[in-house]
Design a protein around this motif. Structure first.
Motif, short mmCIF file in Angstrom:
data_model
loop_
_atom_site.label_atom_id
_atom_site.label_comp_id
_atom_site.label_asym_id
_atom_site.label_seq_id
_atom_site.Cartn_x
_atom_site.Cartn_y
_atom_site.Cartn_z
N TRP A 36 0.86 -1.18 0.00
CA TRP A 36 0.00 0.00 0.00
C TRP A 36 0.90 1.23 0.00
O TRP A 36 1.84 1.33 0.79
CB TRP A 36 -0.89 0.05 1.23
N HIS A 37 0.58 2.17 -0.88
CA HIS A 37 1.25 3.47 -0.94
C HIS A 37 0.18 4.55 -0.79
O HIS A 37 -1.02 4.29 -0.94
CB HIS A 37 1.94 3.68 -2.29
N ARG A 38 0.63 5.76 -0.53
CA ARG A 38 -0.29 6.89 -0.51
C ARG A 38 0.42 8.13 -1.04
O ARG A 38 1.65 8.24 -0.97
CB ARG A 38 -0.84 7.16 0.88
N LEU A 47 5.52 4.76 0.53
CA LEU A 47 5.13 3.41 0.92
C LEU A 47 4.56 3.46 2.33
O LEU A 47 5.17 4.03 3.24
CB LEU A 47 6.34 2.49 0.85
N VAL A 48 3.40 2.83 2.51
CA VAL A 48 2.73 2.83 3.81
C VAL A 48 2.87 1.48 4.51
O VAL A 48 3.20 1.42 5.69
CB VAL A 48 1.24 3.18 3.63
N ALA A 91 -4.99 11.41 1.78
CA ALA A 91 -4.19 11.09 0.60
C ALA A 91 -5.01 10.18 -0.31
O ALA A 91 -6.07 9.68 0.07
CB ALA A 91 -2.90 10.37 1.01
N VAL A 92 -4.48 9.98 -1.49
CA VAL A 92 -4.97 8.90 -2.36
C VAL A 92 -4.14 7.67 -2.04
O VAL A 92 -2.90 7.73 -2.02
CB VAL A 92 -4.85 9.26 -3.85
N TYR A 93 -4.82 6.57 -1.77
CA TYR A 93 -4.16 5.33 -1.39
C TYR A 93 -4.16 4.37 -2.59
O TYR A 93 -5.21 4.16 -3.22
CB TYR A 93 -4.85 4.70 -0.19
N TYR A 94 -2.98 3.82 -2.87
CA TYR A 94 -2.79 2.94 -4.02
C TYR A 94 -2.27 1.57 -3.56
O TYR A 94 -1.42 1.50 -2.67
CB TYR A 94 -1.75 3.51 -4.97
N GLY A 108 -6.24 3.96 -7.37
CA GLY A 108 -6.26 4.66 -6.11
C GLY A 108 -7.65 4.93 -5.57
O GLY A 108 -8.63 4.92 -6.31
N THR A 109 -7.71 5.16 -4.28
CA THR A 109 -8.96 5.53 -3.62
C THR A 109 -8.66 6.67 -2.65
O THR A 109 -7.66 6.64 -1.93
CB THR A 109 -9.60 4.33 -2.92
N GLN A 110 -9.51 7.69 -2.65
CA GLN A 110 -9.27 8.88 -1.86
C GLN A 110 -9.70 8.67 -0.40
O GLN A 110 -10.82 8.20 -0.14
CB GLN A 110 -10.05 10.07 -2.44
N VAL A 111 -8.83 9.03 0.50
CA VAL A 111 -9.14 9.06 1.93
C VAL A 111 -8.98 10.49 2.42
O VAL A 111 -7.92 11.10 2.22
CB VAL A 111 -8.20 8.12 2.71
N THR A 112 -10.03 11.02 3.02
CA THR A 112 -10.01 12.39 3.53
C THR A 112 -10.38 12.36 5.00
O THR A 112 -11.44 11.84 5.37
CB THR A 112 -10.98 13.29 2.76
#
Length: 115
Positions: A36-38, A47-48, A91-94, A108-112
């Protein structure tokens, strides 16, 4: 063709939780480490979390203790459980995998996270 599809993003208040998923196709999922990255606005992608084929996980210091990466090999899907979210997690998470000689990414998917 390899496909990665992230789902589960959204908007939450600080302290809340989200669970992201990354569904894969086109690879023998169980043999690959997954990542998972963001990418936050104006910042480089980072890298997360990483989960090995055997299920061992590693996290960046910023999320250790709050995020948990897991995988379901039967569903060819990786997850990221995110707890105690902070505004700086926005962030956008990929999801990402290095497979078949290439580096593959989802859209990606947006997390706010609001304070």
């Amino acid at each position: 063709q390899v496909h990665l599809v992230e789902r589960g993003g959204g908007s939450v208040q600080a302290g809340g939780s989200l669970r992201l998923s990354c569904a894969t196709s086109g690879i023998n999922f169980k043999i690959y480490a997954m990542n998972w990255h963001r990418q936050a606005p104006g910042k480089q992608r980072e890298l997360v979390a990483t989960i090995s084929s055997g299920g061992s996980a590693n996290y960046t210091e910023d999320v250790a203790g709050r995020f948990t990466v897991s995988r379901d090999n039967a569903r060819s899907t990786m997850y990221l459980q995110m707890n105690s979210l902070k505004p700086e997690d926005t962030a956008v998470y990929y999801c990402n995998v290095k497979a078949r000689g290439s580096n593959w990414w989802g859209r990606g998917t947006q997390v706010t996270v609001s304070s």
